[in-house]
Design a protein around this motif. Sequence first.
Motif, PDB file in Angstrom:
ATOM      1  N   THR A 137      42.110  15.531  48.194  1.00 58.96           N
ATOM      2  CA  THR A 137      40.857  15.733  47.454  1.00 58.96           C
ATOM      3  C   THR A 137      39.853  14.610  47.719  1.00 58.96           C
ATOM      4  OG1 THR A 137      41.928  14.726  45.567  1.00 58.96           O
ATOM      5  CG2 THR A 137      41.832  17.127  45.579  1.00 58.96           C
ATOM      6  N   HIS A 138      40.353  13.485  48.243  1.00 59.38           N
ATOM      7  CA  HIS A 138      39.470  12.348  48.544  1.00 59.38           C
ATOM      8  C   HIS A 138      38.433  12.763  49.579  1.00 59.38           C
ATOM      9  CE1 HIS A 138      38.439   8.096  49.372  1.00 59.38           C
ATOM     10  NE2 HIS A 138      38.790   7.949  48.100  1.00 59.38           N
ATOM     11  N   GLY A 139      38.900  13.578  50.583  1.00 64.54           N
ATOM     12  CA  GLY A 139      37.985  14.245  51.510  1.00 64.54           C
ATOM     13  C   GLY A 139      37.514  13.444  52.699  1.00 64.54           C
ATOM     14  N   ASN A 140      37.140  12.238  52.557  1.00 67.56           N
ATOM     15  CA  ASN A 140      36.504  11.518  53.677  1.00 67.56           C
ATOM     16  C   ASN A 140      37.430  10.503  54.350  1.00 67.56           C
ATOM     17  OD1 ASN A 140      36.670   9.947  51.545  1.00 67.56           O
ATOM     18  ND2 ASN A 140      34.516   9.270  51.486  1.00 67.56           N
ATOM     19  N   LEU A 141      38.771  10.765  54.319  1.00 68.18           N
ATOM     20  CA  LEU A 141      39.696   9.824  54.973  1.00 68.18           C
ATOM     21  C   LEU A 141      39.756  10.117  56.468  1.00 68.18           C
ATOM     22  CD1 LEU A 141      42.643   9.608  52.440  1.00 68.18           C
ATOM     23  CD2 LEU A 141      41.048   7.804  53.060  1.00 68.18           C
ATOM     24  N   ASP A 142      39.637   9.108  57.242  1.00 66.66           N
ATOM     25  CA  ASP A 142      39.799   9.268  58.701  1.00 66.66           C
ATOM     26  C   ASP A 142      40.687   8.142  59.190  1.00 66.66           C
ATOM     27  OD1 ASP A 142      38.305   6.997  58.633  1.00 66.66           O
ATOM     28  OD2 ASP A 142      36.400   8.004  59.138  1.00 66.66           O
ATOM     29  N   SER A 179      39.932   3.497  55.817  1.00 69.72           N
ATOM     30  CA  SER A 179      40.845   4.549  55.337  1.00 69.72           C
ATOM     31  C   SER A 179      42.281   4.078  55.386  1.00 69.72           C
ATOM     32  CB  SER A 179      40.710   5.803  56.205  1.00 69.72           C
ATOM     33  OG  SER A 179      39.451   6.373  56.009  1.00 69.72           O
ATOM     34  N   HIS A 192      42.997   1.860  52.661  1.00 69.52           N
ATOM     35  CA  HIS A 192      43.132   2.667  51.438  1.00 69.52           C
ATOM     36  C   HIS A 192      44.535   3.276  51.342  1.00 69.52           C
ATOM     37  CE1 HIS A 192      41.687   5.083  48.150  1.00 69.52           C
ATOM     38  NE2 HIS A 192      42.253   6.164  48.732  1.00 69.52           N
ATOM     39  N   ASP A 247      45.662  16.207  62.416  1.00 71.49           N
ATOM     40  CA  ASP A 247      44.416  16.907  62.723  1.00 71.49           C
ATOM     41  C   ASP A 247      44.562  18.387  62.376  1.00 71.49           C
ATOM     42  OD1 ASP A 247      45.925  18.067  64.658  1.00 71.49           O
ATOM     43  OD2 ASP A 247      44.995  16.985  66.351  1.00 71.49           O
TER      44      ASP A 247
END
Length: 533
Positions: free
Chosen positions: A74-79, A84, A87, A105
Motif C-alpha cells: 500500500t506504500h506504493g512508491n517503493l523502488d 526504499s 525503509h 517486477d
Amino acid sequence: MKHPQYWLLLKIAKSPKAFTFGAGLLIAALLALASATSIWWLDEARTSEKHENAIQTMQAVLAESADLLQHLATHGNLDCGHISLVHLNTHLLQSRFLREIGILDADDRLVCSSAVGRLPHPVKGNYPASTSLSGIKILVDVPLQMANKKVNATILQQGGFNAVVSPHITEDVYSSADAVWLRGATSLELLRPISAKADTLMHMRERAARASGTATHRQGLGYELITSAPDIDLVLQTQRRAGAIIQDNELLLAALLMGSVVIAALAAGTLAPYVTRLGAVQHRVRFLCREEHLVLLYQPIFDLASGKPIGCEVLMRLKEENTIWMPDQLIPTLLAAGLTKPLDYAVTRKAMRELSSLLPVQPEPFHVALNYFPASIDYEKLSTQFASQETVRKDIQICIEITEHSLSSELAREVKAFKEQGFLIAIDDFGTGYSNLKSVTNLSPNVLKIDKSLVFELEEATIRSNLIPEIVSIARAVDAMIVAEGIEKLEQVQLLADLGVQFGQGYALARPMKIKPFLAFLREKTSQAQACT
Ligand SMILES: Nc1nc2c(ncn2[C@@H]2O[C@@H]3COP(=O)(O)O[C@H]4[C@@H](O)[C@H](n5cnc6c(=O)[nH]c(N)nc65)O[C@@H]4COP(=O)(O)O[C@H]3[C@H]2O)c(=O)[nH]1
C-alpha cells in the motif's frame, strides 16, 4: 458344576504359592500396561505440544509478514533506490521472523533485496510454490546466501514483495510434524515433500483434509495426530509407530517396567500370608454344607447283653476332592458362620434317603441316632427334612441327639414337639456337663449316652468313671435307655453291663462305616444270630 467362588478358593487352597505368583504377575502386567499407557499418553501429549507450538509460530510468522507485505504494497512508491532499501531495512529491524525483503517486477522477477541491494539482472527463481487460501504464496527450501551462509529458506510472496523467513524458525515448524500441509483453494499441498508411497500419501492427505482441530487416530500400537487450526491454513500430521515411541522413551519405559516388577514383587510378598489364609477351609465351608460333599458313616449300636445291633449313630464327614474333613476340624467354623442348620438338615436328608432305600425291612424298630446342633432343633423345619423322604419307614426309629452342653429351657418346647410325634430324644456326651437329675427330669429324654471319656477310664476306676453308676441311676429315675460310647476294649462290655448299661458302641464292637459296608456288617450279624438259634 462348582460355584465359581468355591472353585477359586479351592484353587487358592491347592497352590497358594502359584496363586500368589499369579497375582504378582497380574499386578506386574497391570502396572506394565499402565506404564506403557502413560508413556503413549506422554508421547502423544509431546507430539501435540510440538504441533501447537509450530502452529502458533506459523500464525505469528504469517501475521507479521502479511502485515508487512500489505503495508509495503500500500506504500506504493517503493523502488530499488537507496531510500526504499533503507525503509525496507528499517522494517526488517523491527521484525521478529523475517530476515530479508525483496522487490519483484511485474513478471515476478526479483530486482533488488534488502540484503544485496539492486541485482545486476532481475532473477526469476523456478521453485515450486504453494498458495494459501489467504492468498500468500509460499516457496519452501529456496537456496539462498544469508550472512555468508548457504541456507534453504522459506519465502512468502505477496503484492510484488518477497519476505524471507528466518530459516531456523521454519526448520522448527517443518520438523515438528511428518507432514506439513498447506490448505489451498482446491486441496491440501505438502509444503515440503516427504518420502511416502503415493497411495499412503493420498490416504494421509484425505485424513488431514477431514481433520478439524486436533484429531488422533489409533494405528496398531501407534497413533496418528493431526492438528489444524481454524484461523491458519496449515495442517500438521505426525504418525508415531510403537517402535518409535519405545525407542524415544526407552529409559523412562525401562524404569517404569522395572518399578512395576519391584512393586509387583513387594505386593506378592505382602499378599502371600493373606492368600495362604484365604486357602483355609474356613472360607470354603459354606460351599461344603451340601449333600454332594457329605460322606455319612454309620456306627452300629449294640445290645450289650445279646451282642445284637439294635441301631446306629449317623456321623458325618465332609469330602472335598481327596480330602476328608472330620467334624472336629470344622465344628468351630460351622458354629461361627451359622452354618450348623444347613449342615444338619443336609445330613438328615441324605441319611434318611440312604437308609430308607437300602436298609432291609427290620423285624424290630431300628434305632437311628442323628446328632444336632441346638440351633437345628426346630420342630417345624427339622421334621420336614424327615417327612420329605418319599417313604417314611415305620421300622426306623429316629433318635435326636442333643449334647449335654446345649441343654436349655428353649430347647424343651421343641423337644416336647418331637417326642409327641414319636421321635426319641437322647442326651449325648452325658457326664461331661453339669446336668442334674432335675434338669434331666424336665427334659425327660429317652436315651442317655455316657460320654466316651468316662468309658475310657472305666478299668482305672477314676473319679470320672465312678460317675457311670450315678448316670445309670439317673437314667432309671427318668426311665431312659443308657448307651455307652467309646467302648474300645471288649472287656469293657461286661463291666458296663454289670453296671447296668444296656447298650453300647465303640471301636471294639464296630467302627463307623459307609452305608454299604454297614449293611454288609448288619447282614453278617443277623446271619450269625440266626445260626446260633
Ligand atoms: N476314640 C473313640 N472314638 C469313638 C469310638 N467309637 C465312636 N467314636 C467316635 O466318637 C464320636 C461319637 O459321636 P458324638 O459323641 O456324637 O460326637 C460327634 C458329634 O458331636 C459331632 N458330629 C458328627 N457328625 C455330626 C452331624 O452329622 N451333625 C452334628 N451336629 N454333629 C455331628 O462330631 C463329634 C465327633 O464325631 P466323630 O469324629 O465322628 O466321632 C464319633 C465317633 O467316631 C471309640 O471307640 N473310640
